[in-house]
Structures are given as structure tokens and as C-alpha cells.
Design a protein around this motif. Structure first.
Motif, mmCIF file in Angstrom:
data_model
loop_
_atom_site.group_PDB
_atom_site.id
_atom_site.type_symbol
_atom_site.label_atom_id
_atom_site.label_comp_id
_atom_site.label_asym_id
_atom_site.label_seq_id
_atom_site.Cartn_x
_atom_site.Cartn_y
_atom_site.Cartn_z
ATOM 1 N N PRO A 24 67.208 37.671 22.405
ATOM 2 C CA PRO A 24 66.449 36.473 22.060
ATOM 3 C C PRO A 24 67.338 35.226 22.063
ATOM 4 C CG PRO A 24 66.849 37.784 20.099
ATOM 5 C CD PRO A 24 67.369 38.571 21.262
ATOM 6 N N ALA A 25 66.719 34.079 22.285
ATOM 7 C CA ALA A 25 67.432 32.801 22.228
ATOM 8 C C ALA A 25 67.800 32.457 20.788
ATOM 9 C CB ALA A 25 66.574 31.695 22.844
ATOM 10 N N ALA A 26 66.980 32.905 19.839
ATOM 11 C CA ALA A 26 67.225 32.650 18.415
ATOM 12 C C ALA A 26 66.379 33.601 17.583
ATOM 13 C CB ALA A 26 66.889 31.206 18.062
ATOM 14 N N MET A 27 66.825 33.794 16.345
ATOM 15 C CA MET A 27 66.073 34.586 15.362
ATOM 16 C C MET A 27 66.214 33.904 14.017
ATOM 17 S SD MET A 27 67.068 38.541 16.201
ATOM 18 C CE MET A 27 68.809 38.349 16.582
ATOM 19 N N GLY A 28 65.171 33.952 13.248
ATOM 20 C CA GLY A 28 65.267 33.351 11.933
ATOM 21 C C GLY A 28 63.965 33.427 11.169
ATOM 22 N N TYR A 29 63.861 32.524 10.193
ATOM 23 C CA TYR A 29 62.693 32.461 9.328
ATOM 24 C C TYR A 29 62.113 31.058 9.381
ATOM 25 C CZ TYR A 29 64.824 36.658 7.354
ATOM 26 O OH TYR A 29 65.387 37.898 7.189
ATOM 27 N N CYS A 30 60.796 30.980 9.548
ATOM 28 C CA CYS A 30 60.121 29.681 9.519
ATOM 29 C C CYS A 30 59.323 29.567 8.225
ATOM 30 C CB CYS A 30 59.191 29.511 10.720
ATOM 31 S SG CYS A 30 58.454 27.859 10.768
ATOM 32 N N HIS A 31 59.436 28.401 7.597
ATOM 33 C CA HIS A 31 58.777 28.148 6.319
ATOM 34 C C HIS A 31 57.663 27.106 6.427
ATOM 35 C CE1 HIS A 31 61.861 30.287 3.847
ATOM 36 N NE2 HIS A 31 62.582 30.045 4.930
ATOM 37 N N TRP A 49 62.146 34.027 22.574
ATOM 38 C CA TRP A 49 62.532 34.607 23.856
ATOM 39 C C TRP A 49 62.272 33.618 24.980
ATOM 40 C CZ3 TRP A 49 64.547 39.559 23.644
ATOM 41 C CH2 TRP A 49 64.396 40.209 22.409
ATOM 42 N N LYS A 50 63.161 33.580 25.955
ATOM 43 C CA LYS A 50 63.004 32.713 27.126
ATOM 44 C C LYS A 50 61.912 33.256 28.038
ATOM 45 C CE LYS A 50 67.648 30.913 27.012
ATOM 46 N NZ LYS A 50 68.943 30.800 27.659
ATOM 47 N N ALA A 51 61.393 32.375 28.883
ATOM 48 C CA ALA A 51 60.339 32.743 29.825
ATOM 49 C C ALA A 51 60.748 33.976 30.618
ATOM 50 C CB ALA A 51 60.055 31.580 30.767
ATOM 51 N N PRO A 89 55.238 26.137 24.975
ATOM 52 C CA PRO A 89 55.507 25.687 26.349
ATOM 53 C C PRO A 89 56.509 24.543 26.446
ATOM 54 C CG PRO A 89 53.238 25.192 25.697
ATOM 55 C CD PRO A 89 53.846 26.006 24.607
ATOM 56 N N GLY A 90 56.540 23.654 25.483
ATOM 57 C CA GLY A 90 57.473 22.537 25.518
ATOM 58 C C GLY A 90 58.922 22.962 25.423
ATOM 59 N N TRP A 91 59.157 24.103 24.824
ATOM 60 C CA TRP A 91 60.512 24.625 24.675
ATOM 61 C C TRP A 91 60.819 25.706 25.706
ATOM 62 C CZ3 TRP A 91 59.449 25.659 18.853
ATOM 63 C CH2 TRP A 91 59.496 24.458 18.133
ATOM 64 N N GLY A 92 59.784 26.181 26.418
ATOM 65 C CA GLY A 92 59.987 27.282 27.356
ATOM 66 C C GLY A 92 60.324 28.580 26.642
ATOM 67 N N LEU A 93 59.795 28.745 25.422
ATOM 68 C CA LEU A 93 60.096 29.919 24.597
ATOM 69 C C LEU A 93 58.815 30.559 24.069
ATOM 70 C CD1 LEU A 93 62.978 28.376 22.463
ATOM 71 C CD2 LEU A 93 63.232 30.045 24.320
ATOM 72 N N THR A 94 58.908 31.848 23.810
ATOM 73 C CA THR A 94 57.823 32.586 23.167
ATOM 74 C C THR A 94 58.362 33.184 21.877
ATOM 75 O OG1 THR A 94 56.781 33.121 25.282
ATOM 76 C CG2 THR A 94 56.178 34.490 23.403
ATOM 77 N N ASP A 95 57.647 32.928 20.782
ATOM 78 C CA ASP A 95 57.991 33.469 19.476
ATOM 79 C C ASP A 95 57.260 34.792 19.317
ATOM 80 O OD1 ASP A 95 58.174 34.172 16.800
ATOM 81 O OD2 ASP A 95 57.320 32.313 16.051
ATOM 82 N N VAL A 96 58.007 35.877 19.333
ATOM 83 C CA VAL A 96 57.432 37.191 19.087
ATOM 84 C C VAL A 96 57.725 37.529 17.635
ATOM 85 C CG1 VAL A 96 57.406 39.622 19.736
ATOM 86 C CG2 VAL A 96 57.789 37.868 21.494
#
Length: 144
Positions: A24-31, A49-51, A89-96
Motif C-alpha cells: 500500500p501507499a499508506a496505512m493508518g487511521y482516519c478520524h 493502494w495505487k491504481a 480519483p483525485g489522488w489516484g488511490l483506493t482506500d481498502v
């Protein structure tokens, strides 16, 4: 498609199945309020994750979408209502959502939108007021 590790995931009932591959491009917690309401929890564990790294392998016709904003296209299973992922889409990423890929070794690196938290977490990870600068945020850190 990315090479490397491949992990399987699914919705709650298994009608929709997918894989994520590589790292993954990043992992974390969103509040943020949106993620908290969508996940019905005080904090949401994310993997970005990247496209091309996310591939639906079964049940693509069973996926529906809701977008509260143009930044997030939230996907869920039409059979069970299980949340699957969110496309940005603006970041070119998918949050799984980390919980939907059970064998993936999730290791958070950051907390984002911590100014909106309803659950303080003292884990020593960086706490961002909103988002990192490279994602359009202020890049400001806040104390635990």
C-alpha cells in the motif's frame, strides 16, 4: 497490476471478492466525521493502494457507489451492505478498509483528521490535524 504479495478480501457476505497486490501507499487511521459515520465506528483503519493494485475478482455487478463529495466514491455490496473500499480519483488511490482484507499485515503509520477525533489514541504515531500536505491538507501535526 502490481507484483509482489497478493491478499484476498471480500464484503461481509462474500458476494464481492477482490485482491490487493504489492504494497500500500499508506496505512493508518482516519478520524473524520465522514469515515466515522460510514464505518459506524469511532475510527476507521485504512490502507491506500495505487491504481491497478485493487482488482475485483468476483461480483463486480453487485457493487454500488455513493459519493458525498467528488473526493470519495464509497463502494459496498448490494446483497449484504458490506463496505468494500473507497476510490479517491483525485489522488489516484483506493482506500481498502483494513478489516476487509483479513490476512493483510496492517501496520498503521499515521492518524489523519485527528482534530475531529472522538476517541483519543495514545500509540506514539503521528497525529495530523487534517491531511499531509501532499494530499491537500495543512500538514500540521497535533499532540496525542
Amino acid at each position: 497490476m502490481n507484483t509482489g504479495n497478493i491478499y484476498k478480501g471480500s464484503c461481509f457476505c462474500g458476494a464481492v471478492q477482490f485482491t490487493v497486490s504489492g504494497e500500500p501507499a499508506a496505512m493508518g487511521y482516519c478520524h473524520c466525521e465522514s469515515c466515522r459515520h460510514w464505518s459506524a465506528s469511532p475510527v476507521n483503519a485504512f490502507t491506500l493502494w495505487k491504481a491497478g493494485a485493487v482488482q475485483v475478482t468476483q461480483g463486480a455487478d453487485n457493487i454500488d457507489t455513493y459519493n458525498k463529495t467528488t473526493q470519495s466514491y464509497r463502494k459496498w455490496c448490494k446483497t449484504c451492505g458490506g463496505h468494500i473500499f473507497t476510490e479517491h480519483p483525485g489522488w489516484g488511490l483506493t482506500d481498502v478498509y483494513a478489516a476487509s482484507i483479513p490476512e493483510f499485515p496492517f501496520h498503521a503509520d499515521i492518524h489523519v483528521n485527528y482534530q475531529e477525533t472522538v476517541l483519543r489514541i495514545k500509540d506514539g504515531l503521528p497525529k495530523m490535524k487534517d491531511l499531509p500536505k501532499e494530499m491537500g491538507g495543512s500538514g500540521v501535526s497535533v499532540p496525542e
